[in-house]
Design an enzyme around this catalytic site. Structure first.
Site, PDB file in Angstrom:
ATOM      1  N   ARG A 153       0.826  -1.215   0.000  1.00 34.01           N
ATOM      2  CA  ARG A 153       0.000   0.000   0.000  1.00 34.01           C
ATOM      3  C   ARG A 153       0.849   1.248   0.000  1.00 34.01           C
ATOM      4  O   ARG A 153       0.499   2.261  -0.588  1.00 34.01           O
ATOM      5  CB  ARG A 153      -0.910  -0.020   1.235  1.00 34.01           C
ATOM      6  CG  ARG A 153      -1.589   1.316   1.494  1.00 34.01           C
ATOM      7  CD  ARG A 153      -2.648   1.199   2.566  1.00 34.01           C
ATOM      8  NE  ARG A 153      -3.585   0.150   2.237  1.00 34.01           N
ATOM      9  CZ  ARG A 153      -4.194  -0.628   3.142  1.00 34.01           C
ATOM     10  NH1 ARG A 153      -3.927  -0.489   4.415  1.00 34.01           N
ATOM     11  NH2 ARG A 153      -5.042  -1.556   2.766  1.00 34.01           N
ATOM     12  N   TYR A 154       1.946   1.205   0.737  1.00 28.67           N
ATOM     13  CA  TYR A 154       2.816   2.372   0.866  1.00 28.67           C
ATOM     14  C   TYR A 154       3.999   2.222  -0.090  1.00 28.67           C
ATOM     15  O   TYR A 154       4.365   1.108  -0.454  1.00 28.67           O
ATOM     16  CB  TYR A 154       3.334   2.475   2.303  1.00 28.67           C
ATOM     17  CG  TYR A 154       2.259   2.724   3.337  1.00 28.67           C
ATOM     18  CD1 TYR A 154       1.685   3.986   3.478  1.00 28.67           C
ATOM     19  CD2 TYR A 154       1.838   1.704   4.186  1.00 28.67           C
ATOM     20  CE1 TYR A 154       0.723   4.227   4.444  1.00 28.67           C
ATOM     21  CE2 TYR A 154       0.868   1.937   5.157  1.00 28.67           C
ATOM     22  CZ  TYR A 154       0.318   3.197   5.283  1.00 28.67           C
ATOM     23  OH  TYR A 154      -0.626   3.425   6.238  1.00 28.67           O
ATOM     24  N   ARG A 157       7.190   0.059   1.585  1.00 25.42           N
ATOM     25  CA  ARG A 157       7.095  -1.052   2.536  1.00 25.42           C
ATOM     26  C   ARG A 157       5.884  -1.934   2.250  1.00 25.42           C
ATOM     27  O   ARG A 157       4.908  -1.486   1.656  1.00 25.42           O
ATOM     28  CB  ARG A 157       7.049  -0.543   3.977  1.00 25.42           C
ATOM     29  CG  ARG A 157       5.964   0.478   4.286  1.00 25.42           C
ATOM     30  CD  ARG A 157       6.439   1.308   5.475  1.00 25.42           C
ATOM     31  NE  ARG A 157       5.402   2.187   5.997  1.00 25.42           N
ATOM     32  CZ  ARG A 157       5.066   3.358   5.461  1.00 25.42           C
ATOM     33  NH1 ARG A 157       5.627   3.756   4.332  1.00 25.42           N
ATOM     34  NH2 ARG A 157       4.144   4.103   6.030  1.00 25.42           N
ATOM     35  N   CYS A 166      -3.658 -17.703  14.785  1.00 21.85           N
ATOM     36  CA  CYS A 166      -3.323 -16.993  16.020  1.00 21.85           C
ATOM     37  C   CYS A 166      -3.519 -17.942  17.196  1.00 21.85           C
ATOM     38  O   CYS A 166      -4.312 -18.880  17.111  1.00 21.85           O
ATOM     39  CB  CYS A 166      -4.235 -15.790  16.227  1.00 21.85           C
ATOM     40  SG  CYS A 166      -3.785 -14.346  15.259  1.00 21.85           S
ATOM     41  N   CYS A 170      -8.816 -12.138  18.753  1.00 23.37           N
ATOM     42  CA  CYS A 170      -9.446 -10.926  19.263  1.00 23.37           C
ATOM     43  C   CYS A 170     -10.720 -10.701  18.450  1.00 23.37           C
ATOM     44  O   CYS A 170     -10.677 -10.738  17.217  1.00 23.37           O
ATOM     45  CB  CYS A 170      -8.516  -9.729  19.092  1.00 23.37           C
ATOM     46  SG  CYS A 170      -6.868  -9.997  19.738  1.00 23.37           S
ATOM     47  N   CYS A 173     -10.744  -8.222  15.440  1.00 22.90           N
ATOM     48  CA  CYS A 173      -9.608  -8.412  14.536  1.00 22.90           C
ATOM     49  C   CYS A 173      -9.811  -7.737  13.181  1.00 22.90           C
ATOM     50  O   CYS A 173     -10.814  -7.936  12.514  1.00 22.90           O
ATOM     51  CB  CYS A 173      -9.349  -9.894  14.325  1.00 22.90           C
ATOM     52  SG  CYS A 173      -7.990 -10.222  13.185  1.00 22.90           S
ATOM     53  N   ARG A 175      -8.313  -8.524  10.579  1.00 17.41           N
ATOM     54  CA  ARG A 175      -8.302  -9.557   9.519  1.00 17.41           C
ATOM     55  C   ARG A 175      -9.261 -10.689   9.861  1.00 17.41           C
ATOM     56  O   ARG A 175      -9.010 -11.852   9.545  1.00 17.41           O
ATOM     57  CB  ARG A 175      -6.882 -10.084   9.314  1.00 17.41           C
ATOM     58  CG  ARG A 175      -5.923  -8.950   9.091  1.00 17.41           C
ATOM     59  CD  ARG A 175      -4.819  -9.148   8.137  1.00 17.41           C
ATOM     60  NE  ARG A 175      -4.265  -7.817   7.913  1.00 17.41           N
ATOM     61  CZ  ARG A 175      -3.351  -7.266   8.734  1.00 17.41           C
ATOM     62  NH1 ARG A 175      -2.846  -7.936   9.743  1.00 17.41           N
ATOM     63  NH2 ARG A 175      -2.944  -6.044   8.504  1.00 17.41           N
ATOM     64  N   ASP A 336     -11.003  -0.485  13.693  1.00 20.76           N
ATOM     65  CA  ASP A 336     -11.387  -0.579  12.274  1.00 20.76           C
ATOM     66  C   ASP A 336     -12.847  -1.017  12.138  1.00 20.76           C
ATOM     67  O   ASP A 336     -13.311  -1.856  12.914  1.00 20.76           O
ATOM     68  CB  ASP A 336     -10.502  -1.606  11.554  1.00 20.76           C
ATOM     69  CG  ASP A 336      -9.066  -1.120  11.389  1.00 20.76           C
ATOM     70  OD1 ASP A 336      -8.865   0.102  11.316  1.00 20.76           O
ATOM     71  OD2 ASP A 336      -8.164  -1.973  11.334  1.00 20.76           O
ATOM     72  N   ASP A 373      -6.980   3.949  10.424  1.00 21.82           N
ATOM     73  CA  ASP A 373      -6.579   3.287   9.187  1.00 21.82           C
ATOM     74  C   ASP A 373      -7.746   3.501   8.235  1.00 21.82           C
ATOM     75  O   ASP A 373      -8.844   2.980   8.445  1.00 21.82           O
ATOM     76  CB  ASP A 373      -6.290   1.800   9.436  1.00 21.82           C
ATOM     77  CG  ASP A 373      -5.175   1.286   8.535  1.00 21.82           C
ATOM     78  OD1 ASP A 373      -5.012   1.845   7.432  1.00 21.82           O
ATOM     79  OD2 ASP A 373      -4.489   0.326   8.923  1.00 21.82           O
ATOM     80  N   LYS A 380      -2.815   4.595   7.196  1.00 23.24           N
ATOM     81  CA  LYS A 380      -2.964   5.144   8.539  1.00 23.24           C
ATOM     82  C   LYS A 380      -2.901   6.671   8.477  1.00 23.24           C
ATOM     83  O   LYS A 380      -1.931   7.226   7.991  1.00 23.24           O
ATOM     84  CB  LYS A 380      -1.866   4.611   9.446  1.00 23.24           C
ATOM     85  CG  LYS A 380      -1.950   3.103   9.649  1.00 23.24           C
ATOM     86  CD  LYS A 380      -0.768   2.601  10.451  1.00 23.24           C
ATOM     87  CE  LYS A 380      -0.767   1.100  10.568  1.00 23.24           C
ATOM     88  NZ  LYS A 380      -0.386   0.424   9.297  1.00 23.24           N
TER      89      LYS A 380
HETATM   90  C1  LIG Z   1       0.454  -0.419   9.066  1.00 19.52           C
HETATM   91  C2  LIG Z   1       0.871  -0.865   7.749  1.00 19.52           C
HETATM   92  C3  LIG Z   1       2.206  -0.736   7.347  1.00 19.52           C
HETATM   93  C4  LIG Z   1       3.266  -0.126   8.231  1.00 19.52           C
HETATM   94  O1  LIG Z   1       2.996   1.219   8.479  1.00 19.52           O
HETATM   95  P1  LIG Z   1       3.947   2.084   9.443  1.00 19.52           P
HETATM   96  O2  LIG Z   1       3.284   3.408   9.563  1.00 19.52           O
HETATM   97  O3  LIG Z   1       5.290   2.126   8.784  1.00 19.52           O
HETATM   98  O4  LIG Z   1       4.012   1.354  10.734  1.00 19.52           O
HETATM   99  C5  LIG Z   1       2.546  -1.160   6.075  1.00 19.52           C
HETATM  100  N1  LIG Z   1       1.625  -1.665   5.244  1.00 19.52           N
HETATM  101  C6  LIG Z   1       0.331  -1.790   5.587  1.00 19.52           C
HETATM  102  C7  LIG Z   1      -0.631  -2.336   4.609  1.00 19.52           C
HETATM  103  C8  LIG Z   1      -0.082  -1.405   6.859  1.00 19.52           C
HETATM  104  O5  LIG Z   1      -1.358  -1.551   7.213  1.00 19.52           O
END
Ligand SMILES: *Cc1c(COP(=O)(O)O)cnc(C)c1O
Length: 426
Positions: A153-154, A157, A166, A170, A173, A175, A336, A373, A380
């Site tokens: 998504r980002y 990362r 798990c 929870c 959750c 997911r 969420d 989120d 986020k």
């Molecule tokens: C939370 C999350 C991350 C990591 O986000 P940070 O702000 O770096 O902790 C990466 N990918 C996804 C899809 C996430 O939900």
């Protein structure tokens, strides 16, 4: 220099814990499972409900997994259930099954259905109600999946969903759609992992891999070692972290062999899911100490939950307890909007109120970032109380944590000339 002890040990003597002489006497005792503490409360629970289990069994994480409470009968043997809880457990099918480790169950109220930790793990009828705005996958993770189980998504990362399993489930959750149930798109097989490795290797912009699930620490040491080794072998992956609740719900999983293995893969970070100060037991003091002693920087993630932890009087001691255990509060999440979670959700203002109650009033390190989120895959989004009061000519007018008003000379500034939400809308 025999006398030097890691500072964490001192916490065992602080006000909230009984001293544990065998641990204080020998820091190298980690290899011996008997070095892991069993709190008085958990011991009483064990003696009542698992009288045949030895201490070594109770402290064996595989015993904890095998003896998870997973059925109505298993629950009724221990808890005094309400008709609503009983009905919800019988009605439940599909993903997000019920699962509670005996250790974590020992922290819950056996008689009071409104007790916090119990509410987070024993299903109730509200789970079957879908409210407006709720969805099975509100964050659009399936849409953002580059390959199954890998959410990109980002820009730099990825989220690597290593398993759907798990030790405890929870009820809120994120997911819930995919955990605890084999099959479907998310098979979490070796070949799914391989596709994810290939994708990451082919995308040099990915410098950060977040391993989550399910709970990655339910994997065997060998499988986790394999996963970390494969990721480490990708040159552009510089930052790896594991997201887990295991140190809290099955702390005895944090064995010497696990930390020895994890250490090989540094720099490795970990985000641990905490909910309530009741989780800060001697066992959790030990699990977090072992991880921190292994050189793993620890962060926390907490979901705000209505009637469970949505109050400064609960969050503040939780954050303080985390700092004492060398865990840096990282994120405080708005719950969420997953299907059937409305009974957990707080108004957004609650999170802001809690952050405002922390900032300035206590250690800056104790303050997590409050985030939503964003539904639809927006990621986020941080929210902060607004400390800008307005502008007076060349002065920006600010308020501090005590409500005092202060001027800051900011001649060329535009902040404060109009409400923030109007700026955002432009
Ligand atoms: C939370 C999350 C991350 C990591 O986000 P940070 O702000 O770096 O902790 C990466 N990918 C996804 C899809 C996430 O939900």
């Amino acid at each position: 220099m025999e006398a030097a002890k890691p500072p964490s040990r001192r916490f065992l003597q602080s006000e909230d814990f009984k001293p544990l002489p065998h641990i204080i006497a020998d820091n190298t005792a980690h290899a011996d499972p008997s070095a892991f503490p069993i709190s008085e409360r958990s011991r009483a629970f064990k003696d009542q409900f698992f009288p045949a289990a030895s201490d070594a069994e109770w402290l064996d994480w595989r015993w904890q997994l095998r003896n998870r409470i997973r059925s109505l009968a298993g629950l009724e043997r221990i808890f005094n259930l309400t008709a609503d809880e009983r009905d919800a457990v019988s009605r439940h099918t599909g993903s997000l099954p019920m699962g509670i480790t005996p250790y974590y169950a020992s922290l819950m109220s056996l008689d009071n259905p409104s007790e916090g930790l119990r509410r987070t793990h024993i299903p109730v009828g509200n789970e079957f109600i879908k409210m407006p705005g709720e969805a099975d996958d509100p964050l659009g993770e399936d849409h953002d999946a580059a390959v199954p189980g890998l959410v990109h998504r980002y820009p730099d990362r990825v989220l690597f969903l290593a398993t759907g399993f798990c030790s405890t489930y929870c009820r809120y959750c994120t997911r819930s759609r995919m955990v605890g149930e084999a099959g479907g798109e998310y098979e979490f097989s070796k070949s799914q992992w391989e596709k994810a490795f290939d994708y990451i290797a082919a995308h040099p912009e990915i410098r950060d891999v977040l391993i989550s699930g399910g709970d990655p620490l339910t994997l065997s040491d060998d499988r986790l070692d394999y996963l970390l080794t494969r990721l480490r072998a990708i040159e552009h992956v510089e930052f790896i972290r594991i997201g887990s609740k295991i140190p809290v719900v099955m702390p005895m999983r944090i064995t010497k062999s696990l930390t020895d293995m994890l250490k090989k893969h540094h720099p490795l970070w970990m985000s641990i899911h905490f909910t309530h100060p009741d989780e800060l037991t001697p066992e959790v003091t030990e699990s977090t100490a072992r991880l921190a002693d292994a050189g793993i920087p620890l962060g926390s993630q907490t979901v705000l939950l209505k009637g469970i932890n949505d109050d400064l009087s609960i969050i503040k001691p939780l954050m303080h307890g985390l700092l004492k255990r060398r865990v840096k509060p990282y994120y405080l999440y708005q719950c969420d909007p997953i299907t059937g979670s409305s009974h957990f959700r707080t108004p957004v203002a609650k999170g802001l109120e809690i952050i405002e109650g922390l900032r300035g009033h206590t250690t800056g390190y104790a303050i997590p970032t409050f985030v939503i989120d964003a539904p639809g895959g927006g990621g986020k989004i941080p929210l902060l109380p607004d400390y800008v009061v307005g502008r007076d000519g060349e002065d920006l007018i600010l308020r501090n944590f005590e409500g005092g008003t202060y001027r800051y000379h900011d001649p060329d500034g535009v902040i404060g000339t109009e409400p923030c939400h109007q700026q955002a809308a432009q």
